[in-house]
Each structure stands twice: as C-alpha cells, then as structure tokens.
Design a protein around this motif. Structure first.
Motif, PDB file in Angstrom:
ATOM      1  N   ASN A   1      -4.441  -1.680   4.557  1.00  0.00           N
ATOM      2  CA  ASN A   1      -3.433  -1.746   5.685  1.00  0.00           C
ATOM      3  C   ASN A   1      -2.214  -2.532   5.606  1.00  0.00           C
ATOM      4  OD1 ASN A   1      -3.605  -1.307   8.627  1.00  0.00           O
ATOM      5  ND2 ASN A   1      -3.987  -3.263   9.115  1.00  0.00           N
ATOM      6  N   MET A   2      -2.336  -3.763   4.827  1.00  0.00           N
ATOM      7  CA  MET A   2      -1.050  -4.425   4.552  1.00  0.00           C
ATOM      8  C   MET A   2      -0.116  -3.833   3.563  1.00  0.00           C
ATOM      9  SD  MET A   2       0.249  -6.313   1.961  1.00  0.00           S
ATOM     10  CE  MET A   2      -1.045  -7.049   0.756  1.00  0.00           C
ATOM     11  N   LEU A   3      -0.756  -3.053   2.735  1.00  0.00           N
ATOM     12  CA  LEU A   3       0.298  -2.389   1.801  1.00  0.00           C
ATOM     13  C   LEU A   3       1.008  -1.164   2.621  1.00  0.00           C
ATOM     14  CD1 LEU A   3      -1.961  -2.170  -1.353  1.00  0.00           C
ATOM     15  CD2 LEU A   3      -0.009  -3.606  -1.017  1.00  0.00           C
ATOM     16  N   LEU A   4       0.148  -0.731   3.413  1.00  0.00           N
ATOM     17  CA  LEU A   4       0.806   0.577   4.247  1.00  0.00           C
ATOM     18  C   LEU A   4       1.793  -0.081   5.302  1.00  0.00           C
ATOM     19  CD1 LEU A   4      -2.516   2.442   5.352  1.00  0.00           C
ATOM     20  CD2 LEU A   4      -0.797   3.377   4.403  1.00  0.00           C
ATOM     21  N   GLU A   5       1.819  -1.405   5.518  1.00  0.00           N
ATOM     22  CA  GLU A   5       2.576  -1.797   6.614  1.00  0.00           C
ATOM     23  C   GLU A   5       4.006  -2.406   5.773  1.00  0.00           C
ATOM     24  OE1 GLU A   5       3.008  -5.408   9.653  1.00  0.00           O
ATOM     25  OE2 GLU A   5       1.557  -5.347   8.684  1.00  0.00           O
ATOM     26  N   LYS A   6       3.755  -3.201   4.425  1.00  0.00           N
ATOM     27  CA  LYS A   6       4.812  -3.493   3.521  1.00  0.00           C
ATOM     28  C   LYS A   6       5.409  -2.385   3.042  1.00  0.00           C
ATOM     29  CE  LYS A   6       5.353  -6.851  -0.365  1.00  0.00           C
ATOM     30  NZ  LYS A   6       6.503  -7.819   0.695  1.00  0.00           N
ATOM     31  N   ARG A   7       4.783  -1.677   2.388  1.00  0.00           N
ATOM     32  CA  ARG A   7       5.532  -0.657   1.340  1.00  0.00           C
ATOM     33  C   ARG A   7       5.317   0.746   2.020  1.00  0.00           C
ATOM     34  NH1 ARG A   7       5.564  -2.667  -3.983  1.00  0.00           N
ATOM     35  NH2 ARG A   7       6.434  -0.731  -4.583  1.00  0.00           N
TER      36      ARG A   7
END
Length: 208
Positions: free
Chosen positions: A139-145
């Motif tokens: 979820n974090m990676l989808l938001e960040k990158r």
C-alpha cells in the motif's frame, strides 16, 4: 557462562557501533539476515535488534541502508511470525521503522526486490501479522511510487485477489484497501488524459 560472555561481548560491540561515525553495512547485513533464520532464539533476537539499531544509526543509517532494504525487510518480516513474543515485538517495531524510512526517503531504490519479497510472504505465509505487514508495504509503495508501480500490477493482482479469500477479516479489509488504491490510481491516470474531475487521489481514497 560462555553464552553470557558472548552476549556481553556482542552488547559491547553494539554500543561501539552506535557511537561510530561510519558503519559498513555490506559485511554486516548478510550476517544479520542469516542469523534471523537461526534455530537459536538468542541469535534471532540479537540479529533483529542489530537491524533495528542500523535503521536508526545517526551517521550511516537511513538512506545508506537502501541498497539492502529487500534483504533486511525479508529478515524482519520472517521474524514477525516468530514463536518468541519478544522477537515478534521487536520485529514488528523494526518493520514499522523501516517502512517509514523507505516511505520518507528522497533516495532512489529498486522496487522489484522489495515486491519479490512481499509477494513471497503473501503467498507463502499463513499468519496474519506477516500478511498485514506485507500489505502495508504494498500500500505504501503504491502511494509513494504510483507511476513506477504500474508495471508490477499484473503480477501483484493475482496475489492480492488470492488474499481476498483469507480467513482473517483484517487481511481481507486491508487487501480491499490496496486494491482500491490500485483502482483509483488507474482511474486517475485515465482521467489525467481526459477531462479529470480535479479530486486528488488521496481525497478519493479516503472515500473508499
């Protein structure tokens, strides 16, 4: 007595590492990662404690750890499902700290090794804490990158859809949130090529 002496020596070495202005991660990380797989409780606890210290090291921590993030994450997530409560507790806290480090970094890092680690944990583990940790990372990676993650979506989707059948409600709910983020990201990408509605992805995601 020998074990106590060894533990004392390791503790002293860790204090020296804390105070050092330079730490060479290259030789240390593989050793610590391998010890997270040890059958000995003390070895696993010592290794995960050291990894936590390296993440917070005032001089060589932070972005200096990025080249090893996938290896470190794999070791941490493995220990989240440890039978020992203390190791699980330290591992969960260390996982949260590493996630924040990667989320907030302005440095560059490869997505592929991270995602290989995360998908392996989602497919290969049955325990809820491990799956929750892996989903939070995705979820974090989808938001960040957002843009960079698009090429990995075809491989991620089957894993996420399979996770929807998990027996734990928490896992299913978080999986739905991750899938919603993917859907909204795709919708926004299409909208940016059309007329768009002006809403930010964050605002849309809060409505899910």
């Amino acid at each position: 007595e020998t074990r106590q002496a060894a533990d004392s020596a390791l503790s002293e070495f860790l204090r020296e590492v804390r105070g050092s202005t330079v730490v060479e991660f290259g030789p240390m990380v593989p050793i610590l990662v391998s010890q997270c797989h040890s059958k000995e409780r003390l070895n696993r606890l010592t290794a995960i404690t050291w990894l936590a210290e390296l993440i917070h090291h005032p001089h060589s921590g932070g972005d200096a750890l990025l080249p090893y993030h996938a290896e470190v994450l794999g070791a941490i997530v493995r220990c989240i499902s440890d039978n020992e409560p203390e190791i699980r507790r330290v591992s969960e806290a260390t996982d949260a700290d590493l996630l924040i480090l990667v989320r907030d970094t302005s440095g560059t890092f490869e997505l592929s090794p991270l995602l290989d680690t995360l998908t392996a944990e989602l497919v290969g583990k049955d325990d809820v804490p491990t799956k929750m940790a892996a989903l939070r990372w995705v979820n974090m990676l989808l938001e960040k990158r957002k843009g960079d993650m698009r090429e990995f979506i075809p491989d991620l989707l089957p894993v996420l859809l399979g996770t929807l059948s998990d027996e734990a409600d928490r896992v299913v709910i978080l999986t739905c949130q991750v899938l919603s983020r993917i859907s909204l990201s795709d919708k926004r990408a299409v909208g940016s090529r059309g007329n768009g509605d002006g809403d930010s992805e964050g605002q849309q995601f809060q409505m899910v």
